[in-house]
Design an enzyme around this catalytic site. Structure first.
Site, PDB file in Angstrom:
ATOM      1  N   LYS A  98      -5.220   5.678 -12.221  1.00 55.92           N
ATOM      2  CA  LYS A  98      -3.931   5.340 -12.888  1.00 55.92           C
ATOM      3  C   LYS A  98      -4.139   4.274 -13.870  1.00 55.92           C
ATOM      4  O   LYS A  98      -3.561   4.061 -14.682  1.00 55.92           O
ATOM      5  CB  LYS A  98      -3.098   4.884 -11.920  1.00 55.92           C
ATOM      6  CG  LYS A  98      -1.712   4.493 -12.021  1.00 55.92           C
ATOM      7  CD  LYS A  98      -0.515   4.450 -11.198  1.00 55.92           C
ATOM      8  CE  LYS A  98       0.554   3.537 -11.550  1.00 55.92           C
ATOM      9  NZ  LYS A  98       0.092   2.133 -11.632  1.00 55.92           N
ATOM     10  N   HIS A 136      -3.303   3.986  -2.812  1.00 55.40           N
ATOM     11  CA  HIS A 136      -4.416   3.104  -2.138  1.00 55.40           C
ATOM     12  C   HIS A 136      -5.153   3.607  -1.342  1.00 55.40           C
ATOM     13  O   HIS A 136      -6.400   3.692  -1.119  1.00 55.40           O
ATOM     14  CB  HIS A 136      -3.754   1.881  -1.543  1.00 55.40           C
ATOM     15  CG  HIS A 136      -2.904   1.051  -2.533  1.00 55.40           C
ATOM     16  ND1 HIS A 136      -1.676   1.148  -2.398  1.00 55.40           N
ATOM     17  CD2 HIS A 136      -3.335   0.390  -3.746  1.00 55.40           C
ATOM     18  CE1 HIS A 136      -1.122   0.332  -3.673  1.00 55.40           C
ATOM     19  NE2 HIS A 136      -2.343  -0.430  -4.160  1.00 55.40           N
ATOM     20  N   LEU A 173       0.539  -1.317   0.072  1.00 56.74           N
ATOM     21  CA  LEU A 173      -0.050   0.002  -0.159  1.00 56.74           C
ATOM     22  C   LEU A 173       0.818   1.232  -0.042  1.00 56.74           C
ATOM     23  O   LEU A 173       1.982   1.494   0.549  1.00 56.74           O
ATOM     24  CB  LEU A 173      -0.981  -0.016   1.252  1.00 56.74           C
ATOM     25  CG  LEU A 173      -2.106  -1.132   1.362  1.00 56.74           C
ATOM     26  CD1 LEU A 173      -2.988  -0.975   2.502  1.00 56.74           C
ATOM     27  CD2 LEU A 173      -2.730  -1.352   0.119  1.00 56.74           C
ATOM     28  N   GLY A 206      -8.564   3.370  -8.836  1.00 57.34           N
ATOM     29  CA  GLY A 206      -7.710   4.298  -9.226  1.00 57.34           C
ATOM     30  C   GLY A 206      -7.526   4.630 -10.740  1.00 57.34           C
ATOM     31  O   GLY A 206      -7.532   3.645 -11.396  1.00 57.34           O
ATOM     32  N   SER A 249       3.235   4.064  -7.480  1.00 60.29           N
ATOM     33  CA  SER A 249       2.942   2.615  -7.946  1.00 60.29           C
ATOM     34  C   SER A 249       3.875   1.912  -7.071  1.00 60.29           C
ATOM     35  O   SER A 249       4.941   2.058  -6.580  1.00 60.29           O
ATOM     36  CB  SER A 249       3.425   2.494  -9.317  1.00 60.29           C
ATOM     37  OG  SER A 249       3.481   1.142  -9.588  1.00 60.29           O
TER      38      SER A 249
HETATM   39  P1  AMP Z   1      -3.043  -2.239  -7.087  1.00 56.63           P
HETATM   40  O1  AMP Z   1      -2.772  -2.676  -5.774  1.00 56.63           O
HETATM   41  O2  AMP Z   1      -1.897  -1.930  -7.906  1.00 56.63           O
HETATM   42  O3  AMP Z   1      -3.936  -3.343  -7.727  1.00 56.63           O
HETATM   43  O4  AMP Z   1      -4.032  -1.199  -6.785  1.00 56.63           O
HETATM   44  C1  AMP Z   1      -5.151  -1.085  -6.181  1.00 56.63           C
HETATM   45  C2  AMP Z   1      -5.932   0.200  -6.635  1.00 56.63           C
HETATM   46  O5  AMP Z   1      -5.172   1.232  -6.131  1.00 56.63           O
HETATM   47  C3  AMP Z   1      -6.242   0.029  -7.815  1.00 56.63           C
HETATM   48  O6  AMP Z   1      -7.707   0.730  -8.211  1.00 56.63           O
HETATM   49  C4  AMP Z   1      -5.332   1.044  -8.518  1.00 56.63           C
HETATM   50  O7  AMP Z   1      -5.779   1.822  -9.781  1.00 56.63           O
HETATM   51  C5  AMP Z   1      -5.176   2.065  -7.353  1.00 56.63           C
HETATM   52  N1  AMP Z   1      -3.978   2.803  -7.524  1.00 56.63           N
HETATM   53  C6  AMP Z   1      -2.787   2.490  -7.576  1.00 56.63           C
HETATM   54  N2  AMP Z   1      -1.859   3.498  -7.632  1.00 56.63           N
HETATM   55  C7  AMP Z   1      -2.568   4.652  -7.405  1.00 56.63           C
HETATM   56  C8  AMP Z   1      -2.211   6.058  -7.539  1.00 56.63           C
HETATM   57  N3  AMP Z   1      -1.185   6.406  -7.457  1.00 56.63           N
HETATM   58  N4  AMP Z   1      -3.294   6.900  -7.522  1.00 56.63           N
HETATM   59  C9  AMP Z   1      -4.701   6.563  -7.264  1.00 56.63           C
HETATM   60  N5  AMP Z   1      -4.980   5.221  -7.220  1.00 56.63           N
HETATM   61  C10 AMP Z   1      -4.080   4.410  -7.479  1.00 56.63           C
END
Ligand code: AMP
Length: 281
Positions: free
Chosen positions: A149, A37, A33, A147, A185
């Site tokens: 992103k 997130h 996280l 997100g 990220s």
């Molecule tokens: P992940 O853990 O990479 O699967 O991401 C989980 C959620 O967090 C997804 O909806 C992503 O789009 C969101 N997310 C990841 N990085 C960002 C960011 N920099 N800004 C906003 N949301 C994000």
């Protein structure tokens, strides 16, 4: 905050919350996280009584040559961050809980998928919609937070929710960035020092393109070329794609008008970074 690994137990908690008339906001993640997130959690808190976050590195959405094995995992740190942010339930199942046996029904994404990352990551979005269908059935949220992103992911999920009548609102949350513009990220930790210094150029190139469009440029090829020229000067990573499509349908556009997305992906040595900007022209 309760940490729950078992589906039955999670369902009991959901039934209990629903019996009290509580609304449920759901934030699905793969852990590691960061503030991106947590901004989804913040948004969810404004609109729901109970916040459920899942942390699940979904094997089904990783290709054979991708980073499933070495994807950053640190559940103690994630739990502390989630609790601080105000999450009520952290759902943290393992792969055998989510996939106890081979699937007898498989999901196949047909639209919004053969472009951008979907074109390069065969089966990725099939894995995403499969795990989300399971999670949506377990958590039964009124609202789910994603997100921008991962804008293609949102487009695909909006298609899933619409096609299969999930009584769930998909909330799009803006990308959270480092001070220098790099989109936060979990994969940024793979960047070398030099690559990290170059990486803000991704967002810079998108902002410049946006400015060009706002100043009247309407030819997608011209805008894409200007991004390519800028990136070639500023990064050592290999450009994977620079694309412009309508959003959220992700269809080709001849002229830049309506809601469009400019999206790009760059392969650095150990990290593949993506970024995008959505513009209403
Ligand atoms: P992940 O853990 O990479 O699967 O991401 C989980 C959620 O967090 C997804 O909806 C992503 O789009 C969101 N997310 C990841 N990085 C960002 C960011 N920099 N800004 C906003 N949301 C994000």
């Amino acid at each position: 905050m309760k940490i729950i690994q078992n589906i039955k137990e999670m369902q009991q908690e959901i039934r209990y919350s629903k019996s009290l008339g509580k609304s449920i906001g759901f934030v699905p993640t793969m852990g590691a996280l960061h503030e991106g997130h947590l901004s989804l959690v913040k948004e969810a808190q404004r609109e729901n009584d109970i916040i459920v976050m899942s942390v699940f590195v979904n094997p089904l959405q990783f290709g054979p040559n991708e980073d499933f094995e070495c994807y950053p995992r640190n559940v103690e740190k994630d739990a502390a961050l989630a609790e601080d942010a105000g999450v009520h339930y952290l759902f943290y199942p393992d792969a055998s809980e989510m996939y106890p046996k081979p699937l007898s029904v498989k999901m196949l994404v047909k639209e919004r998928v053969n472009v951008l990352c979907g074109a390069k990551r065969e089966g990725h979005f099939d894995g995403v919609v499969t795990v989300l269908t399971k999670l949506f059935h377990i958590i039964q949220p009124e609202k789910v937070y994603f997100g921008l992103k991962d804008a293609q992911q949102i487009a695909v999920i909006e298609g899933l929710v619409e096609d299969y009548f999930f009584p769930i609102e998909v909330v799009r949350v803006p990308t959270v960035r480092e001070i220098d513009g790099l989109a936060k990220s979990s994969r940024n930790v793979y960047l070398s020092e030099t690559e990290r210094a170059e990486a803000p150029a991704l967002y810079e190139s998108l902002k410049r393109a946006k400015e060009k469009i706002e100043n009247g440029r309407d030819d997608p090829e011209e805008v894409k070329n200007s991004i390519k020229d800028f990136l070639s000067l500023h990064i050592t990573g290999a450009i994977d794609y620079i694309e412009i499509y309508s959003y959220p349908k992700l269809e080709r556009v001849e002229k830049l008008q309506g809601e469009i997305i400019i999206a790009l992906a760059v392969q650095f040595k150990e990290a593949r970074l993506i970024d995008n900007i959505i513009i209403n022209v």
